[in-house]
Motif scaffolding. Structure first.
Motif, mmCIF file in Angstrom:
data_model
loop_
_atom_site.group_PDB
_atom_site.id
_atom_site.type_symbol
_atom_site.label_atom_id
_atom_site.label_comp_id
_atom_site.label_asym_id
_atom_site.label_seq_id
_atom_site.Cartn_x
_atom_site.Cartn_y
_atom_site.Cartn_z
ATOM 1 N N UNK A 116 -2.778 -30.797 -41.075
ATOM 2 C CA UNK A 116 -2.267 -30.192 -42.461
ATOM 3 C C UNK A 116 -2.485 -28.872 -42.800
ATOM 4 N N UNK A 117 -1.416 -28.074 -43.071
ATOM 5 C CA UNK A 117 -1.848 -26.755 -43.571
ATOM 6 C C UNK A 117 -2.358 -26.659 -44.869
ATOM 7 N N UNK A 118 -3.117 -25.536 -45.302
ATOM 8 C CA UNK A 118 -3.302 -24.933 -46.692
ATOM 9 C C UNK A 118 -2.268 -23.756 -46.528
ATOM 10 N N UNK A 119 -1.439 -23.789 -47.837
ATOM 11 C CA UNK A 119 -0.596 -22.641 -47.975
ATOM 12 C C UNK A 119 -1.369 -21.515 -48.590
ATOM 13 N N UNK A 120 -0.899 -20.257 -48.129
ATOM 14 C CA UNK A 120 -1.465 -19.089 -48.913
ATOM 15 C C UNK A 120 -0.203 -18.110 -49.053
ATOM 16 N N UNK A 121 -0.250 -17.233 -49.854
ATOM 17 C CA UNK A 121 0.810 -16.155 -50.069
ATOM 18 C C UNK A 121 0.941 -15.328 -48.682
ATOM 19 N N UNK A 122 0.002 -15.221 -47.956
ATOM 20 C CA UNK A 122 0.063 -14.467 -46.566
ATOM 21 C C UNK A 122 0.616 -15.404 -45.477
ATOM 22 N N UNK A 123 0.071 -16.561 -45.430
ATOM 23 C CA UNK A 123 0.843 -17.335 -44.292
ATOM 24 C C UNK A 123 1.928 -17.914 -44.451
ATOM 25 N N UNK A 124 2.399 -18.230 -45.839
ATOM 26 C CA UNK A 124 3.840 -18.642 -46.008
ATOM 27 C C UNK A 124 4.817 -17.276 -45.947
ATOM 28 N N UNK A 125 4.224 -16.087 -46.254
ATOM 29 C CA UNK A 125 5.129 -14.785 -46.043
ATOM 30 C C UNK A 125 5.147 -14.619 -44.633
ATOM 31 N N UNK A 126 4.155 -14.540 -43.760
ATOM 32 C CA UNK A 126 4.214 -14.417 -42.463
ATOM 33 C C UNK A 126 5.317 -15.544 -41.850
ATOM 34 N N UNK A 127 5.080 -16.873 -41.950
ATOM 35 C CA UNK A 127 5.900 -17.913 -41.418
ATOM 36 C C UNK A 127 7.239 -17.461 -41.733
ATOM 37 N N UNK A 128 7.609 -17.120 -42.782
ATOM 38 C CA UNK A 128 9.406 -16.864 -43.308
ATOM 39 C C UNK A 128 9.539 -15.612 -42.508
ATOM 40 N N UNK A 129 8.832 -14.676 -42.468
ATOM 41 C CA UNK A 129 9.103 -13.328 -41.892
ATOM 42 C C UNK A 129 9.487 -13.726 -40.396
ATOM 43 N N UNK A 130 8.886 -14.556 -39.682
ATOM 44 C CA UNK A 130 9.054 -14.899 -38.366
ATOM 45 C C UNK A 130 10.080 -15.666 -37.979
ATOM 46 N N UNK A 131 11.154 -16.090 -39.000
ATOM 47 C CA UNK A 131 12.182 -16.649 -38.937
ATOM 48 C C UNK A 131 13.467 -15.926 -38.926
ATOM 49 N N UNK A 132 14.389 -16.361 -38.149
ATOM 50 C CA UNK A 132 15.735 -15.598 -38.218
ATOM 51 C C UNK A 132 16.476 -16.396 -39.417
ATOM 52 N N UNK A 133 17.341 -15.246 -40.187
ATOM 53 C CA UNK A 133 17.942 -15.843 -41.204
ATOM 54 C C UNK A 133 19.199 -16.651 -40.714
ATOM 55 N N UNK A 134 19.387 -17.734 -41.407
ATOM 56 C CA UNK A 134 20.551 -18.532 -40.721
ATOM 57 C C UNK A 134 21.757 -17.854 -40.857
ATOM 58 N N UNK A 135 22.468 -18.309 -39.796
ATOM 59 C CA UNK A 135 23.984 -17.848 -39.647
ATOM 60 C C UNK A 135 24.768 -18.736 -40.436
#
Length: 551
Positions: free
Chosen positions: A397-416
């Protein structure tokens, strides 16, 4: 047919005034009638099928006319259970009962011992009007609130046969809802309820106020009211998923809606086919299916895991169904038999309309919109702690931080918007917020990325309850409904079809219809047509509802 006969019989019954509650001359009679004031219909089915939680499984599967109309974003002609007409009648009937109660309280001198019933009546009226606004109006947008259509907000029993009603503006409607909530909150009391969870008890009232103020963009008030619900230990008011792991489907669905569950702040029992059509396998053509499950909801790759096994998310191991429908059994059907031999009766659902878990996410969203990321992430981590196992098959189970949440979303493509395949699906959506701004500059995605994560959590928390559609409207998220053998139906930011069309008989009575993009009269902007304000609706509908309030 049964409903029509029941209503006809009810009218004749009322002609003889057989029920002594018709004379509301005591506190006890008022309290008894308050039980009938809560709406008997649910907008879950309509709102959920309008959202991006549902896909087309193909023409080989059956469905209802209503489901097909809603999925295609069409104005509906159906008038049965769960239809816009049934919603309109139920919510306005609720308002009519509340107005009758409030008038009786005035007649009794508005004494201090009636303060709590008066507050409950105002809160129920506000809730029913908010549900009408959520269904039949655009999302709150302060920039367009004087142009977007509102709805009539009756404040007293209908007595004048020549009375008229107009829609007014969205600003007027939200202000009236806000006024009722604020006037009710100080006097809401749990003291006279036999089963508080089926009434606007104190925590439920503040949970409603928190959600309303989030949607109304009063973020400080949202946080204040959520604090009054959650207290110093929010986990005590959140769902404990640990015992669910050993239960089968029926036991999960029964436990989910028990009043003994501390997380369930308020339960609403309504007539609805949402249980069989959303959580069950009926109308299998349009459903929350495997593709949505695997690529957008329960099994999509997240910091807490993916799939059904290496996933700490409790939901991931509690899903039932097939490729055509996948459900966590939270809103299953309860069938009331009127004739067991012939299998005739009434379908119901019990909906936990306010929970500690959803209230926590309302507060988290308000914090993030205020750019208080520290407190927003605290609430999001409470949700993760409560909804995810500590470890499962090597996934922690993760512990969310500003950095890891931001990095996770940044590494995703935006939905078509119209994906050609499932790989083009994503929890990251293009957002065009309606009436508010968030940081989405190329060099600063932090706020929008945390909101992307938060909205995914809200999507999981509120699935089958229709709130996802409100989030799509609020954030201006474009998406599509694929249709087998046809072009996909696309829902756009600020789409006028987000305000579901009024029932035909209401429009025919003179109330201004919700505009549509191709309307020659209202144009693409589609808003309040001032010229129609001289053509108010006749009073017949409100008379009809007022005449049925003692059924």
């Amino acid at each position: 047919m049964l409903l029509a006969l029941a209503l006809a019989s009810c009218d004749k019954y009322l002609d003889r005034l057989p029920d002594d509650r018709a004379e509301l001359d005591s506190r006890d009679k008022i309290i008894n009638l308050l039980v009938s004031a809560y709406p008997s219909a649910s907008n879950n089915l309509v709102m959920e099928v309008m959202s991006d939680n549902v896909l087309d499984n193909g023409r080989q599967y059956g469905t209802s006319i209503l489901m097909e109309e809603i999925y295609r974003f069409k104005d509906t002609v159906e008038e049965g259970t769960d239809s816009p007409r049934s919603l309109w009648n139920s919510y306005y009937e609720s308002v009519a009962i509340c107005n009758q109660i409030l008038a009786a309280i005035e007649d009794l001198g508005d004494t201090p011992d009636l303060a709590a019933p008066k507050a409950e009546a105002k809160m129920v009226r506000a809730y029913s009007m908010f549900m009408l606004a959520s269904t039949f109006c655009m999302a709150w947008n302060p920039d367009k609130a004087d142009e977007y259509l509102g709805l009539p907000y009756p404040l007293e029993p209908e007595s004048d046969v020549n009375a008229t009603h107009t829609r007014g503006t969205l600003r007027e409607l939200y202000a009236a809802i806000d006024k009722d909530i604020e006037e009710a909150l100080p006097n809401i009391s749990d003291d006279y309820y036999r089963v508080p969870k089926y009434h606007f008890n104190v925590k439920a009232a503040y949970a409603f106020a928190a959600r309303f103020n989030l949607f109304y963009m009063n973020y400080d008030k949202c946080i204040k009211y959520a604090n009054m619900v959650l207290g110093a230990n929010p986990l005590a008011l959140m769902r404990n998923f640990e015992p669910y792991g050993s239960l089968g489907r029926a036991d999960i669905s029964n436990r989910y809606v028990q009043s003994s569950e501390a997380c369930n702040l308020m339960l609403l029992a309504t007539y609805s086919l949402a249980g069989r059509n959303l959580s069950g396998g009926s109308s299998a053509r349009f459903h929350h299916n495997y593709n949505i499950t695997a690529y957008e909801t329960y099994w999509v790759s997240m910091p807490w895991g993916s799939g059904s096994s290496a996933n700490t998310l409790y939901y991931s191991n509690m899903l039932y169904g097939s490729n055509q429908y996948v459900s966590f059994p939270k809103i299953d059907e309860f069938f009331e038999y009127s004739d067991k031999v012939n299998g005739i009766g009434y379908p119901h659902i019990v909906d936990p309309i306010f929970t500690g878990d959803e209230t926590l996410l309302c507060r988290a969203e308000a914090y993030i919109l205020k750019k208080d990321f520290e407190n927003g992430l605290k609430d999001m981590n409470l949700w993760v702690t409560n909804h995810c196992r500590a470890e499962n098959e090597g996934t922690v189970r993760p512990v969310l931080t500003v950095q890891n949440v931001n990095d996770f979303i940044e590494n995703l493509d935006t939905a078509v918007v119209v994906p050609e395949g499932n790989r083009e699906r994503s929890i990251r959506k293009a957002m065009v917020p309606q009436g508010f701004t968030i940081d989405q500059a190329p060099d600063n995605h932090v706020q929008s990325n945390i909101l992307q994560f938060l909205l995914h959590m809200r999507r999981l928390e509120t699935i089958y309850q229709g709130l996802r559609f409100m989030d799509l409207k609020r954030y201006g998220i474009a998406y599509s409904h694929p249709v087998s053998g046809e072009d996909a139906q696309v829902f756009e930011p600020g789409d006028l079809r987000g305000a579901i069309q009024l029932p035909n008989d209401v429009i025919n009575a003179g109330l201004q219809a919700n505009p549509r993009k191709d309307s020659n009269k209202s144009g693409a902007a589609g808003i309040l047509d001032k010229s129609d304000e001289s053509k108010p609706v006749e009073t017949t509908l409100w008379e009809e509802l007022s005449n049925k309030i003692y059924m």
